[in-house]
Design an enzyme around this catalytic site. Structure first.
Site, mmCIF file in Angstrom:
data_model
loop_
_atom_site.group_PDB
_atom_site.id
_atom_site.type_symbol
_atom_site.label_atom_id
_atom_site.label_comp_id
_atom_site.label_asym_id
_atom_site.label_seq_id
_atom_site.Cartn_x
_atom_site.Cartn_y
_atom_site.Cartn_z
ATOM 1 N N THR A 8 -21.878 108.305 -48.547
ATOM 2 C CA THR A 8 -22.914 109.825 -48.274
ATOM 3 C C THR A 8 -24.131 108.150 -48.488
ATOM 4 O O THR A 8 -24.196 107.642 -49.261
ATOM 5 C CB THR A 8 -23.088 110.971 -49.199
ATOM 6 N N GLU A 37 -15.798 116.243 -42.875
ATOM 7 C CA GLU A 37 -16.647 117.021 -43.685
ATOM 8 C C GLU A 37 -15.802 118.441 -44.016
ATOM 9 O O GLU A 37 -16.184 118.900 -45.007
ATOM 10 C CB GLU A 37 -18.222 117.284 -43.256
ATOM 11 N N SER A 58 -21.132 122.091 -49.636
ATOM 12 C CA SER A 58 -22.066 120.935 -50.232
ATOM 13 C C SER A 58 -21.916 121.006 -52.109
ATOM 14 O O SER A 58 -22.393 121.845 -52.124
ATOM 15 C CB SER A 58 -22.615 120.372 -49.311
#
Ligand code: GLU
Length: 614
Positions: free
Chosen positions: A423, A462, A486
């Site tokens: 990320t 993801e 998340s």
């Protein structure tokens, strides 16, 4: 007409802020850089102080792209999209158009904080047992099966996030905002140690796919440090996006190709990776929507802390921990005691994260309870100043609480934490005082490992953020059309309605603790912004052990161990990186002063810049 912030700070104030910054970590890449690379920004300054706009990212090219836009009169949203698109070129293993993210925006004119949820979404045909191997009847092993697969590819949200951000908050067309990134993709950037190492970490996965091998292992090896890496295919893709808009991504040829390779990954004959197939359809892509969302809000010692509501667990988990910590005078404690309370508050809010957080389109998330002071008061009862709680500790009961201490904390359970450190994050502010905090990802470093042939970008993995075993009581179980939970925590902190600090970080579920610890460092422990970011980190996510950077253990290990914390050195199994997070931030001083800060060393150091460095 909008009026730019005045630039009034005294030089003494600036000198004081600079003096407080940690030693600079300006870095040049290796001497092998070609002459052509001279024009390419490579120097990284972790701190920049000045006026008229500021940016902090992990990468000098991305920060330069944002600065260029700001200097030309673009606003924070324009510059944030330009920086994000450039990160898609220079940090392709962390983020890009094949992934998703969360965009938080402060509007100086209205004083309002708004967010965009650009999270990837599970395909509509994804069954709830998608992570069970048909052949064995058992769950796929996380590595190598799930991480390198079609089954973990969610519908990307990043292109739609950029389009929405520009439309809602920006002044530029997508074509103009993508221009700096297209330039970098065409002329190339200078490969640094981090890029080479991340490529090597992914070598086996990239070798499994024709397109990935061709792009990232040219000539069969990871690009050398100091060489120039170009991605003309991505330049063409960005040009297409700018000229033809979202349809060119979510419908048409590219969409068909993404569907094809997810459903039937194009592996090389030599690979031994299993690469399970996925469920993405053209309809999934066509129907994908980013969401405008209210931010989460909690108050902490006179500051208003805004973050992402679910589908991210970031806002409520940071907010709940702050509410718990607000009950203690951390500033008056010894560092060991203050950090003990930070670790305990974090464990308690992670217990609640596990029990209550999921995509609110599918699960009733009790946001109001989780962020209530009374609930925090009851959760704080579990903290003893002399003894660390036994972890995992149980979640609280949001249906019945009165803020009064009674029963001792029960034992809880915790899911295996399968998130990785990848990320990227960026912070931008403009001369009008608008601020953007944006975290974006393709999940694991290298995403699914699958490059879309001829289009030059990686698809995410993801959906590995869903719980891997299906449990009907789990708010983060797989459900078709759902966004996986998340941890991304882009955060904007206001004081009296004006920005005080904006910050965020990568790092899977450690994102939450990095943001929390940085806020505690800054607000309670007397550190300035640069020091708060640079300080060694530890993360307690309701697990038996506290994962901590080696420096943290050296400094605080003895005291915390005496209280019962079990500290183990951080180290990601996949990359063996011993660092937690790679944060960026901007702090706002009087008279329009901006202090942009990045990491001095983590991830090779970040790049902070200001428009007018006075
Ligand atoms: N997938 C992670 C999340 O959404 C981010 C990826 C990472 O930082 O490892 O929380």
């Amino acid at each position: 007409m909008r009026i730019a912030l005045p630039a009034l700070a005294t030089s003494a104030l600036v000198a004081g802020l600079l003096a407080a910054a940690p030693p600079g970590a300006a870095e040049e890449p290796g001497a092998a850089a070609s002459a052509a690379s001279a024009a390419r920004p490579t120097v990284k300054d972790p701190t920049a102080v000045g006026y008229g706009g500021a940016v902090s990212t992990v990468d000098p090219e991305a920060s330069a792209a944002a600065l260029r836009i700001l200097k030309k009169g673009g606003n924070a949203a324009d510059a944030a999209v330009a920086a994000a698109a450039t990160l898609g070129v220079t940090e392709p293993y962390s983020a890009g158009i094949g992934g998703g993210g969360y965009f938080v925006h402060y509007d100086a004119e209205t004083g309002k904080v708004s967010t965009i949820d650009g999270r990837e979404t599970a395909p509509r045909k994804m069954p709830t047992d998608a992570f069970i191997d048909d052949e064995t009847g058992k769950p796929y092993p996380f590595t190598p099966d799930l991480v390198t697969s079609g089954v973990s590819v969610g519908v990307p949200g990043t292109p739609a996030t950029w389009a929405r951000a520009l439309k809602r908050f920006g002044t530029l067309s997508l074509a103009k905002a993508l221009k700096p990134a297209i330039g970098v993709a065409q002329r190339g950037f200078v490969v640094d140690d981090t890029f080479r190492q991340q490529t090597l970490d992914n070598e086996e996965r990239f070798k499994a796919f024709w397109a990935s091998r061709q792009l990232f292992l040219p000539g069969g090896d990871a690009p050398e440090v100091g060489s120039v890496f170009k991605n003309p295919q991505l330049a063409t893709t960005y040009t297409m996006l700018g000229e033809e808009g979202m349809k060119s991504f979510y419908e048409g040829r590219l969409a068909r190709l993404m569907v094809k390779i997810v459903r039937k990954p194009r592996t090389t004959p030599s690979t031994e990776l299993p690469v399970p197939r996925g469920y993405l359809s053209r309809k999934d892509l066509k129907n994908y929507k980013v969401l405008n969302q209210k931010p989460s809000r909690s108050s902490y010692r006179g500051y208003d802390v805004y973050g992402m509501n679910p589908s991210s667990s970031g806002g409520t988990t940071v907010g709940e921990a702050l509410n718990i910590l607000e009950r203690y005078n951390l500033a008056g404690m010894t560092p060991t005691q203050a950090l003990h309370h930070y670790l305990e508050a974090s464990a308690l809010s992670f217990a609640d994260r596990g029990k209550y957080l999921g995509d609110p389109a599918f699960v009733d998330v009790p946001i109001g309870d989780l962020l209530s002071d009374r609930y925090a008061a009851e959760r704080a009862c579990a903290i003893s100043p002399t003894k660390a709680l036994t972890k995992p500790t149980a979640a609280g009961d949001v249906t019945s609480y009165d803020g009064v201490c009674n029963a001792p904390a029960a034992r809880g359970t915790v899911d295996a934490d399968t998130e990785n450190i990848s990320t990227t994050n960026l912070t931008v502010a403009d001369k009008w005082g608008d601020v953007v905090e944006y975290t974006l990802t393709i999940e694991q470093t290298g995403g699914s490992g699958m490059v879309v042939p001829r289009y030059g970008f990686l698809l995410n993995n993801e959906l590995t953020d869903f719980s891997t075993v299906y449990d009907p009581a789990d708010p983060n179980r797989i459900q078709p059309g759902k966004r996986p939970r998340s941890s991304m925590s882009p955060t904007i902190v206001l004081r009296d309605g004006r920005p005080f600090m904006a910050l965020g970080s990568p790092g899977g579920s450690t994102i939450i603790t990095t943001v929390l610890q940085t806020l505690v460092n800054r607000i309670d422990l007397g550190m300035d912004a640069a020091g708060a970011l640079a300080a060694p980190r530890a993360t307690q996510r309701n697990t038996a052990n506290v994962t901590a950077e080696p420096d943290f253990i050296t400094r605080y290990g003895t005291g915390l161990t005496a209280l019962g914390h079990k500290l183990v050195a951080s180290g990601d199994a996949f990359t063996s990186a011993a660092e937690i997070g790679a944060a960026t931030a901007i702090e706002f001083g009087p008279g329009g002063l901006m202090i942009a800060v990045a990491e001095p060393t983590r991830r090779g150091g970040g790049s902070a810049k200001v428009v007018d460095p006075r």
